[in-house]
Enzyme design. Structure first.
Site, PDB file in Angstrom:
ATOM      1  N   GLY A 165      21.785 -51.043  46.632  1.00  0.00           N
ATOM      2  CA  GLY A 165      20.947 -50.529  45.554  1.00  0.00           C
ATOM      3  C   GLY A 165      21.267 -51.079  44.177  1.00  0.00           C
ATOM      4  O   GLY A 165      20.531 -50.823  43.221  1.00  0.00           O
ATOM      5  N   ARG A 293      27.945 -57.788  59.377  1.00  0.00           N
ATOM      6  CA  ARG A 293      29.197 -57.037  59.565  1.00  0.00           C
ATOM      7  C   ARG A 293      28.876 -55.789  60.366  1.00  0.00           C
ATOM      8  O   ARG A 293      27.724 -55.526  60.698  1.00  0.00           O
ATOM      9  CB  ARG A 293      29.763 -56.622  58.207  1.00  0.00           C
ATOM     10  CG  ARG A 293      28.735 -55.860  57.362  1.00  0.00           C
ATOM     11  CD  ARG A 293      29.312 -55.304  56.091  1.00  0.00           C
ATOM     12  NE  ARG A 293      28.301 -54.826  55.164  1.00  0.00           N
ATOM     13  CZ  ARG A 293      27.625 -53.688  55.254  1.00  0.00           C
ATOM     14  NH1 ARG A 293      27.848 -52.884  56.277  1.00  0.00           N
ATOM     15  NH2 ARG A 293      26.737 -53.345  54.346  1.00  0.00           N
TER      16      ARG A 293
END
Length: 458
Positions: A165, A293
Protein backbone atom coordinates in the site's frame (compact mmCIF):
# COMPACT_ATOMS: atom_id res chain seq x y z
CA UNK A 1 19.82 -32.94 -5.41
CA UNK A 2 21.71 -31.26 -2.54
CA UNK A 3 21.16 -32.22 1.07
CA UNK A 4 20.46 -29.15 3.19
CA UNK A 5 21.68 -29.69 6.74
CA UNK A 6 21.77 -26.15 8.14
CA UNK A 7 19.63 -23.10 7.27
CA UNK A 8 20.18 -19.51 8.29
CA UNK A 9 16.81 -17.84 8.88
CA UNK A 10 17.16 -14.19 7.86
CA UNK A 11 14.00 -12.99 9.52
CA UNK A 12 12.19 -12.55 12.83
CA UNK A 13 8.81 -12.90 14.53
CA UNK A 14 6.20 -15.49 13.75
CA UNK A 15 7.60 -16.42 10.33
CA UNK A 16 10.94 -17.29 11.96
CA UNK A 17 9.11 -19.55 14.43
CA UNK A 18 7.21 -21.08 11.51
CA UNK A 19 10.40 -21.90 9.58
CA UNK A 20 12.10 -23.30 12.69
CA UNK A 21 9.16 -25.67 13.19
CA UNK A 22 9.54 -27.18 9.73
CA UNK A 23 13.33 -27.37 10.06
CA UNK A 24 12.87 -29.44 13.22
CA UNK A 25 10.46 -31.78 11.46
CA UNK A 26 12.94 -32.25 8.62
CA UNK A 27 15.95 -32.72 10.89
CA UNK A 28 17.60 -29.53 9.62
CA UNK A 29 19.57 -27.29 11.97
CA UNK A 30 18.00 -23.81 12.22
CA UNK A 31 20.29 -20.84 12.85
CA UNK A 32 18.55 -17.53 13.51
CA UNK A 33 19.99 -14.22 12.29
CA UNK A 34 18.70 -11.73 14.88
CA UNK A 35 19.10 -8.05 15.60
CA UNK A 36 19.97 -6.74 19.06
CA UNK A 37 16.25 -6.20 19.69
CA UNK A 38 15.46 -9.88 19.01
CA UNK A 39 18.26 -11.67 20.83
CA UNK A 40 15.90 -12.75 23.62
CA UNK A 41 12.88 -13.36 21.40
CA UNK A 42 10.94 -16.63 21.13
CA UNK A 43 12.56 -17.49 17.78
CA UNK A 44 15.99 -16.98 19.36
CA UNK A 45 15.08 -19.38 22.15
CA UNK A 46 13.71 -21.99 19.73
CA UNK A 47 16.54 -21.89 17.19
CA UNK A 48 19.46 -24.29 17.48
CA UNK A 49 21.73 -21.27 17.40
CA UNK A 50 21.40 -17.49 17.14
CA UNK A 51 23.83 -15.01 15.60
CA UNK A 52 23.50 -11.26 16.02
CA UNK A 53 23.58 -9.36 12.73
CA UNK A 54 23.41 -5.78 14.01
CA UNK A 55 21.48 -3.07 15.87
CA UNK A 56 17.71 -3.01 16.25
CA UNK A 57 16.87 -0.92 13.22
CA UNK A 58 16.18 -3.09 10.19
CA UNK A 59 18.35 -0.90 7.97
CA UNK A 60 21.33 -1.85 10.13
CA UNK A 61 20.52 -5.56 10.47
CA UNK A 62 17.76 -7.42 8.60
CA UNK A 63 18.17 -5.32 5.45
CA UNK A 64 21.97 -5.68 5.20
CA UNK A 65 22.44 -8.41 2.60
CA UNK A 66 26.23 -8.56 2.93
CA UNK A 67 25.96 -9.04 6.70
CA UNK A 68 23.33 -11.78 6.33
CA UNK A 69 25.46 -13.68 3.80
CA UNK A 70 28.58 -13.34 5.97
CA UNK A 71 26.59 -14.70 8.93
CA UNK A 72 25.49 -17.69 6.86
CA UNK A 73 29.04 -18.40 5.73
CA UNK A 74 30.30 -17.93 9.28
CA UNK A 75 28.02 -20.65 10.68
CA UNK A 76 28.63 -22.86 7.61
CA UNK A 77 24.97 -22.82 6.61
CA UNK A 78 24.01 -24.53 3.38
CA UNK A 79 21.09 -22.21 2.68
CA UNK A 80 19.33 -18.97 3.62
CA UNK A 81 15.57 -18.73 4.11
CA UNK A 82 14.46 -15.08 3.87
CA UNK A 83 10.88 -15.53 5.12
CA UNK A 84 8.74 -12.60 3.96
CA UNK A 85 9.43 -8.86 4.05
CA UNK A 86 12.94 -7.52 4.62
CA UNK A 87 15.26 -9.04 1.96
CA UNK A 88 12.88 -11.74 0.72
CA UNK A 89 12.01 -9.86 -2.49
CA UNK A 90 15.27 -8.03 -3.04
CA UNK A 91 17.35 -9.55 -5.77
CA UNK A 92 20.58 -8.56 -4.03
CA UNK A 93 20.35 -11.34 -1.43
CA UNK A 94 19.53 -14.02 -3.99
CA UNK A 95 22.38 -12.76 -6.19
CA UNK A 96 24.88 -12.83 -3.33
CA UNK A 97 23.83 -16.37 -2.47
CA UNK A 98 24.38 -17.43 -6.08
CA UNK A 99 27.83 -15.81 -6.07
CA UNK A 100 28.93 -17.22 -2.70
CA UNK A 101 27.74 -20.80 -3.18
CA UNK A 102 24.77 -20.59 -0.81
CA UNK A 103 21.32 -21.95 -1.61
CA UNK A 104 18.66 -19.24 -1.64
CA UNK A 105 15.34 -20.72 -0.60
CA UNK A 106 13.29 -18.80 -3.13
CA UNK A 107 13.34 -17.78 -6.78
CA UNK A 108 16.36 -16.66 -8.78
CA UNK A 109 17.63 -13.10 -8.61
CA UNK A 110 16.45 -12.55 -12.20
CA UNK A 111 12.94 -13.71 -11.33
CA UNK A 112 12.79 -11.45 -8.28
CA UNK A 113 13.79 -8.50 -10.47
CA UNK A 114 11.27 -9.44 -13.15
CA UNK A 115 8.27 -9.40 -10.78
CA UNK A 116 9.56 -6.81 -8.29
CA UNK A 117 9.24 -4.05 -10.89
CA UNK A 118 5.47 -3.64 -11.37
CA UNK A 119 5.81 -2.43 -14.96
CA UNK A 120 8.04 -5.36 -15.93
CA UNK A 121 5.57 -7.70 -14.23
CA UNK A 122 2.71 -6.17 -16.25
CA UNK A 123 4.73 -6.81 -19.40
CA UNK A 124 5.34 -10.43 -18.42
CA UNK A 125 1.62 -10.86 -17.76
CA UNK A 126 0.70 -9.44 -21.16
CA UNK A 127 3.23 -11.67 -22.89
CA UNK A 128 1.86 -14.69 -21.02
CA UNK A 129 -1.69 -13.83 -22.07
CA UNK A 130 -2.83 -12.77 -18.60
CA UNK A 131 -5.20 -9.75 -18.52
CA UNK A 132 -3.88 -6.56 -16.88
CA UNK A 133 -5.72 -3.56 -15.46
CA UNK A 134 -6.03 -0.75 -18.05
CA UNK A 135 -3.25 1.76 -17.39
CA UNK A 136 0.45 2.21 -17.90
CA UNK A 137 3.64 4.13 -17.05
CA UNK A 138 3.74 7.93 -16.95
CA UNK A 139 6.77 10.23 -17.00
CA UNK A 140 5.17 13.67 -17.09
CA UNK A 141 2.06 15.47 -15.89
CA UNK A 142 0.82 15.89 -19.45
CA UNK A 143 1.27 12.19 -20.19
CA UNK A 144 -0.45 11.27 -16.93
CA UNK A 145 -3.42 13.51 -17.67
CA UNK A 146 -3.77 12.08 -21.16
CA UNK A 147 -3.73 8.50 -19.89
CA UNK A 148 -6.10 9.34 -17.03
CA UNK A 149 -8.62 10.84 -19.44
CA UNK A 150 -8.36 7.70 -21.56
CA UNK A 151 -8.87 5.13 -18.75
CA UNK A 152 -11.21 7.30 -16.65
CA UNK A 153 -11.61 7.93 -12.94
CA UNK A 154 -11.45 6.72 -10.29
CA UNK A 155 -7.89 5.54 -10.80
CA UNK A 156 -4.83 4.60 -8.77
CA UNK A 157 -1.36 6.08 -8.81
CA UNK A 158 0.97 3.20 -7.93
CA UNK A 159 4.68 2.94 -7.17
CA UNK A 160 6.62 0.85 -9.69
CA UNK A 161 8.72 -0.74 -6.94
CA UNK A 162 6.12 -0.55 -4.19
CA UNK A 163 4.15 -2.90 -2.02
CA UNK A 164 1.99 -3.05 1.08
CA UNK A 165 0.00 0.00 0.00
CA UNK A 166 2.97 2.38 0.14
CA UNK A 167 3.28 4.72 -2.81
CA UNK A 168 -0.36 4.14 -3.77
CA UNK A 169 -2.94 6.93 -4.03
CA UNK A 170 -6.54 6.92 -5.25
CA UNK A 171 -7.64 9.74 -7.55
CA UNK A 172 -11.34 10.52 -8.02
CA UNK A 173 -10.98 13.74 -10.04
CA UNK A 174 -8.51 14.64 -12.79
CA UNK A 175 -7.62 17.92 -11.06
CA UNK A 176 -6.29 15.91 -8.09
CA UNK A 177 -3.98 13.77 -10.23
CA UNK A 178 -0.85 15.93 -10.12
CA UNK A 179 -0.90 16.21 -6.32
CA UNK A 180 -1.49 12.47 -5.90
CA UNK A 181 1.39 11.67 -8.21
CA UNK A 182 3.74 13.94 -6.25
CA UNK A 183 2.73 12.32 -2.95
CA UNK A 184 3.02 8.79 -4.33
CA UNK A 185 6.42 9.49 -5.90
CA UNK A 186 7.78 11.00 -2.68
CA UNK A 187 6.49 8.10 -0.60
CA UNK A 188 7.83 5.53 -3.06
CA UNK A 189 11.21 7.23 -3.22
CA UNK A 190 11.54 7.22 0.55
CA UNK A 191 10.33 3.63 1.01
CA UNK A 192 11.84 1.88 -2.01
CA UNK A 193 14.47 4.21 -3.45
CA UNK A 194 12.44 4.33 -6.67
CA UNK A 195 10.12 7.28 -7.27
CA UNK A 196 8.63 6.00 -10.54
CA UNK A 197 4.84 5.65 -10.65
CA UNK A 198 2.21 4.37 -13.06
CA UNK A 199 -1.56 4.64 -13.39
CA UNK A 200 -4.23 1.97 -13.28
CA UNK A 201 -7.99 2.04 -13.45
CA UNK A 202 -9.58 1.69 -10.02
CA UNK A 203 -12.16 -1.10 -9.95
CA UNK A 204 -14.92 0.14 -7.66
CA UNK A 205 -16.15 -3.25 -6.48
CA UNK A 206 -12.93 -5.21 -6.66
CA UNK A 207 -12.01 -8.39 -4.82
CA UNK A 208 -8.38 -9.27 -4.04
CA UNK A 209 -7.95 -12.93 -4.97
CA UNK A 210 -4.53 -14.58 -5.17
CA UNK A 211 -3.34 -17.98 -6.36
CA UNK A 212 -0.58 -19.96 -4.63
CA UNK A 213 1.86 -21.56 -7.06
CA UNK A 214 4.88 -23.83 -6.80
CA UNK A 215 7.46 -23.99 -9.57
CA UNK A 216 10.45 -26.29 -10.09
CA UNK A 217 12.54 -23.72 -11.97
CA UNK A 218 12.38 -25.69 -15.22
CA UNK A 219 8.87 -24.82 -16.35
CA UNK A 220 6.97 -27.21 -14.12
CA UNK A 221 4.27 -25.34 -12.19
CA UNK A 222 1.29 -26.36 -10.11
CA UNK A 223 -1.24 -24.28 -8.17
CA UNK A 224 -2.57 -24.91 -4.67
CA UNK A 225 -5.81 -23.00 -5.11
CA UNK A 226 -6.72 -19.44 -4.30
CA UNK A 227 -7.12 -17.17 -1.27
CA UNK A 228 -9.45 -14.21 -0.84
CA UNK A 229 -7.66 -11.28 0.80
CA UNK A 230 -10.27 -8.57 0.24
CA UNK A 231 -10.58 -7.54 3.90
CA UNK A 232 -7.92 -4.82 3.84
CA UNK A 233 -7.13 -1.57 5.59
CA UNK A 234 -5.15 0.89 3.48
CA UNK A 235 -4.19 -1.95 1.15
CA UNK A 236 -2.87 -4.00 4.07
CA UNK A 237 -4.49 -7.43 4.41
CA UNK A 238 -6.29 -8.12 7.69
CA UNK A 239 -8.39 -11.27 7.11
CA UNK A 240 -7.73 -13.97 4.50
CA UNK A 241 -9.50 -17.18 3.57
CA UNK A 242 -9.29 -20.20 1.29
CA UNK A 243 -11.05 -20.95 -0.92
CA UNK A 244 -12.43 -17.59 -2.10
CA UNK A 245 -16.18 -17.64 -1.43
CA UNK A 246 -18.79 -16.98 -4.08
CA UNK A 247 -16.64 -17.36 -7.21
CA UNK A 248 -18.18 -18.97 -10.28
CA UNK A 249 -16.46 -22.26 -11.07
CA UNK A 250 -15.40 -21.04 -14.50
CA UNK A 251 -13.86 -17.85 -13.11
CA UNK A 252 -12.05 -19.79 -10.40
CA UNK A 253 -10.58 -22.15 -12.99
CA UNK A 254 -9.50 -19.23 -15.19
CA UNK A 255 -7.69 -17.62 -12.24
CA UNK A 256 -5.79 -20.82 -11.54
CA UNK A 257 -4.84 -21.24 -15.20
CA UNK A 258 -3.70 -17.62 -15.52
CA UNK A 259 -1.48 -17.91 -12.43
CA UNK A 260 0.14 -21.10 -13.70
CA UNK A 261 0.63 -19.54 -17.14
CA UNK A 262 2.34 -16.49 -15.62
CA UNK A 263 4.68 -18.57 -13.42
CA UNK A 264 5.44 -21.01 -16.23
CA UNK A 265 6.42 -18.13 -18.51
CA UNK A 266 9.10 -17.21 -15.94
CA UNK A 267 10.13 -20.85 -15.36
CA UNK A 268 9.50 -19.81 -11.76
CA UNK A 269 11.35 -21.55 -8.93
CA UNK A 270 9.90 -22.01 -5.45
CA UNK A 271 6.71 -20.80 -3.79
CA UNK A 272 5.05 -17.68 -5.12
CA UNK A 273 1.70 -15.95 -5.23
CA UNK A 274 0.07 -14.41 -8.28
CA UNK A 275 -2.39 -11.72 -7.20
CA UNK A 276 -5.47 -10.68 -9.13
CA UNK A 277 -8.16 -8.03 -8.90
CA UNK A 278 -11.56 -9.57 -9.56
CA UNK A 279 -14.17 -7.13 -10.87
CA UNK A 280 -17.25 -8.29 -8.96
CA UNK A 281 -19.57 -6.31 -11.25
CA UNK A 282 -18.16 -7.47 -14.58
CA UNK A 283 -17.21 -11.01 -13.55
CA UNK A 284 -13.68 -10.68 -14.94
CA UNK A 285 -10.21 -10.37 -13.43
CA UNK A 286 -6.90 -8.54 -13.91
CA UNK A 287 -3.31 -9.30 -12.94
CA UNK A 288 -2.04 -7.18 -10.04
CA UNK A 289 1.41 -8.50 -9.13
CA UNK A 290 3.40 -11.54 -8.12
CA UNK A 291 4.92 -11.95 -4.68
CA UNK A 292 8.09 -13.98 -5.09
CA UNK A 293 8.15 -15.42 -1.58
CA UNK A 294 6.00 -17.17 0.96
CA UNK A 295 3.02 -15.06 2.01
CA UNK A 296 1.90 -14.07 5.50
CA UNK A 297 -1.42 -15.79 4.77
CA UNK A 298 0.05 -19.13 3.68
CA UNK A 299 -1.48 -21.05 6.64
CA UNK A 300 -4.98 -21.03 5.11
CA UNK A 301 -3.62 -22.79 2.02
CA UNK A 302 -1.76 -25.27 4.21
CA UNK A 303 -4.96 -25.95 6.14
CA UNK A 304 -7.11 -26.77 3.11
CA UNK A 305 -4.43 -28.72 1.20
CA UNK A 306 -2.49 -30.37 4.04
CA UNK A 307 0.75 -29.27 2.34
CA UNK A 308 3.63 -27.73 4.33
CA UNK A 309 4.67 -24.83 2.09
CA UNK A 310 7.96 -24.22 3.88
CA UNK A 311 8.88 -27.88 3.41
CA UNK A 312 8.06 -27.55 -0.29
CA UNK A 313 10.23 -24.43 -0.52
CA UNK A 314 13.14 -26.32 0.99
CA UNK A 315 12.60 -29.36 -1.25
CA UNK A 316 12.54 -27.26 -4.42
CA UNK A 317 15.65 -25.31 -3.33
CA UNK A 318 17.49 -28.58 -2.73
CA UNK A 319 16.75 -29.72 -6.28
CA UNK A 320 13.96 -32.20 -5.49
CA UNK A 321 11.57 -30.36 -7.79
CA UNK A 322 7.79 -30.65 -7.48
CA UNK A 323 6.89 -33.55 -5.23
CA UNK A 324 3.30 -33.86 -6.46
CA UNK A 325 1.39 -33.36 -9.66
CA UNK A 326 -1.56 -31.02 -10.10
CA UNK A 327 -3.86 -34.03 -9.94
CA UNK A 328 -2.30 -34.94 -6.60
CA UNK A 329 -3.45 -31.71 -4.91
CA UNK A 330 -6.68 -32.04 -2.93
CA UNK A 331 -8.67 -29.37 -1.10
CA UNK A 332 -10.66 -29.97 2.07
CA UNK A 333 -13.06 -27.52 3.69
CA UNK A 334 -12.40 -23.85 4.38
CA UNK A 335 -9.82 -21.92 6.43
CA UNK A 336 -9.94 -18.29 7.58
CA UNK A 337 -7.11 -16.28 9.15
CA UNK A 338 -7.14 -13.13 11.27
CA UNK A 339 -3.97 -11.06 11.62
CA UNK A 340 -3.65 -9.82 15.20
CA UNK A 341 -1.65 -6.59 15.18
CA UNK A 342 -0.27 -4.39 17.95
CA UNK A 343 -2.08 -1.23 16.89
CA UNK A 344 -4.47 1.30 18.39
CA UNK A 345 -7.86 1.40 16.62
CA UNK A 346 -8.83 4.49 18.65
CA UNK A 347 -5.80 6.37 17.33
CA UNK A 348 -6.02 5.75 13.57
CA UNK A 349 -4.52 2.27 14.04
CA UNK A 350 -1.11 3.61 15.03
CA UNK A 351 1.42 0.91 16.08
CA UNK A 352 1.37 0.07 19.79
CA UNK A 353 4.83 -1.09 20.91
CA UNK A 354 5.48 -2.09 24.49
CA UNK A 355 5.66 -5.13 26.74
CA UNK A 356 3.04 -7.85 26.64
CA UNK A 357 2.14 -8.34 30.28
CA UNK A 358 0.04 -11.44 29.70
CA UNK A 359 -1.29 -13.30 26.69
CA UNK A 360 -3.78 -16.06 26.00
CA UNK A 361 -4.07 -17.73 22.62
CA UNK A 362 -6.96 -20.04 21.71
CA UNK A 363 -6.87 -23.79 21.31
CA UNK A 364 -9.40 -26.32 20.05
CA UNK A 365 -10.32 -28.40 17.05
CA UNK A 366 -9.37 -26.77 13.77
CA UNK A 367 -7.52 -23.89 15.47
CA UNK A 368 -3.94 -22.91 14.64
CA UNK A 369 -2.02 -19.93 16.04
CA UNK A 370 1.23 -18.77 14.48
CA UNK A 371 2.91 -16.36 16.89
CA UNK A 372 6.17 -15.31 18.50
CA UNK A 373 4.43 -13.60 21.41
CA UNK A 374 4.18 -14.98 24.94
CA UNK A 375 3.75 -13.28 28.31
CA UNK A 376 6.62 -10.87 28.93
CA UNK A 377 7.48 -10.47 25.25
CA UNK A 378 8.59 -7.05 24.04
CA UNK A 379 7.01 -5.53 20.95
CA UNK A 380 9.76 -3.29 19.51
CA UNK A 381 8.86 -0.09 17.64
CA UNK A 382 11.18 -0.93 14.75
CA UNK A 383 9.26 -3.63 12.89
CA UNK A 384 5.90 -4.74 11.55
CA UNK A 385 3.19 -4.79 14.22
CA UNK A 386 2.03 -8.37 13.56
CA UNK A 387 1.69 -10.32 16.82
CA UNK A 388 -0.05 -13.47 15.68
CA UNK A 389 -2.19 -15.14 13.08
CA UNK A 390 -5.24 -16.98 14.36
CA UNK A 391 -6.46 -19.55 11.83
CA UNK A 392 -9.59 -21.69 11.91
CA UNK A 393 -10.24 -24.64 9.59
CA UNK A 394 -13.52 -26.48 9.21
CA UNK A 395 -15.35 -28.76 6.78
CA UNK A 396 -17.46 -25.79 5.68
CA UNK A 397 -17.08 -22.01 5.67
CA UNK A 398 -19.85 -21.69 8.25
CA UNK A 399 -18.06 -24.04 10.64
CA UNK A 400 -14.66 -22.40 10.08
CA UNK A 401 -16.26 -19.01 10.77
CA UNK A 402 -17.92 -20.27 13.94
CA UNK A 403 -14.62 -21.69 15.20
CA UNK A 404 -12.77 -18.47 14.37
CA UNK A 405 -15.31 -16.28 16.20
CA UNK A 406 -14.84 -18.42 19.29
CA UNK A 407 -11.05 -18.37 18.89
CA UNK A 408 -10.92 -14.57 18.64
CA UNK A 409 -13.19 -14.28 21.69
CA UNK A 410 -10.76 -16.55 23.58
CA UNK A 411 -7.70 -14.48 22.61
CA UNK A 412 -6.33 -11.91 25.04
CA UNK A 413 -3.31 -9.64 24.93
CA UNK A 414 -2.54 -7.41 27.92
CA UNK A 415 -0.06 -4.54 27.83
CA UNK A 416 -0.39 -3.34 24.23
CA UNK A 417 -3.39 -2.34 22.19
CA UNK A 418 -4.55 -4.71 19.46
CA UNK A 419 -7.13 -5.04 16.70
CA UNK A 420 -8.90 -8.03 18.29
CA UNK A 421 -12.14 -6.07 18.73
CA UNK A 422 -12.10 -5.14 15.05
CA UNK A 423 -11.86 -8.83 14.15
CA UNK A 424 -14.88 -9.51 16.34
CA UNK A 425 -16.85 -6.92 14.38
CA UNK A 426 -15.70 -8.24 11.01
CA UNK A 427 -16.55 -11.86 11.77
CA UNK A 428 -20.00 -10.91 13.10
CA UNK A 429 -20.85 -8.69 10.15
CA UNK A 430 -23.66 -10.09 7.93
CA UNK A 431 -21.91 -8.96 4.74
CA UNK A 432 -18.74 -10.86 5.66
CA UNK A 433 -20.72 -13.88 6.77
CA UNK A 434 -22.38 -14.03 3.35
CA UNK A 435 -18.91 -14.05 1.75
CA UNK A 436 -17.45 -12.32 -1.27
CA UNK A 437 -16.85 -8.83 0.19
CA UNK A 438 -14.94 -6.27 -1.85
CA UNK A 439 -11.83 -4.36 -0.82
CA UNK A 440 -13.90 -1.43 0.45
CA UNK A 441 -15.62 -3.58 3.07
CA UNK A 442 -13.34 -2.89 6.03
CA UNK A 443 -13.49 0.88 5.55
CA UNK A 444 -17.27 0.62 5.72
CA UNK A 445 -17.02 -1.40 8.94
CA UNK A 446 -14.72 1.17 10.54
CA UNK A 447 -16.86 4.09 9.41
CA UNK A 448 -20.14 2.78 10.78
CA UNK A 449 -18.87 1.74 14.21
CA UNK A 450 -16.93 3.71 16.85
CA UNK A 451 -13.23 2.95 17.02
CA UNK A 452 -12.37 0.80 19.98
CA UNK A 453 -9.26 -0.41 21.67
CA UNK A 454 -8.01 -1.12 25.12
CA UNK A 455 -4.61 -1.41 26.65
CA UNK A 456 -5.71 -4.39 28.67
CA UNK A 457 -7.70 -6.31 26.10
CA UNK A 458 -7.93 -6.05 22.33
Amino acid sequence: MVQIRRILIANRGEIAVRIIRTCRELGIEAVLAASDADRDSLPARLADRTVCIGPARASESYLKADTVVQAALGVQADAIHPGYGFLSERAVLAQLCEERGLIFIGPTAAQIEAVGDKLRARSVAETAGVPVVPGGPVESSAQAKSLALRIGTPLLVKAVGGGGGRGMKRVDAIEDLQGAMALAAAEAGAAFGDARVYLERFVTHGRHVEVQVLGDGAGGVIHLGERDCSVQRRYQKVVEEAPAPGLADGLRRELHEAAVRFARHLAYRGAGTVEFLVDADAGCFYFLEMNARIQVEHPVTEAVTGIDLVAEQIAIASGAGLRRSQAGVEWRGCAIECRVNAEDPANDFQPSPGTVVAVRWPTGEGIRVDTHIASGARVPPYYDSLLAKVIAHGPSRAQALQRLRRAIADSRVDGVRTNLELHTRVLADPEFQRGGVDTGFLARIVDRAPAAGAAAHG
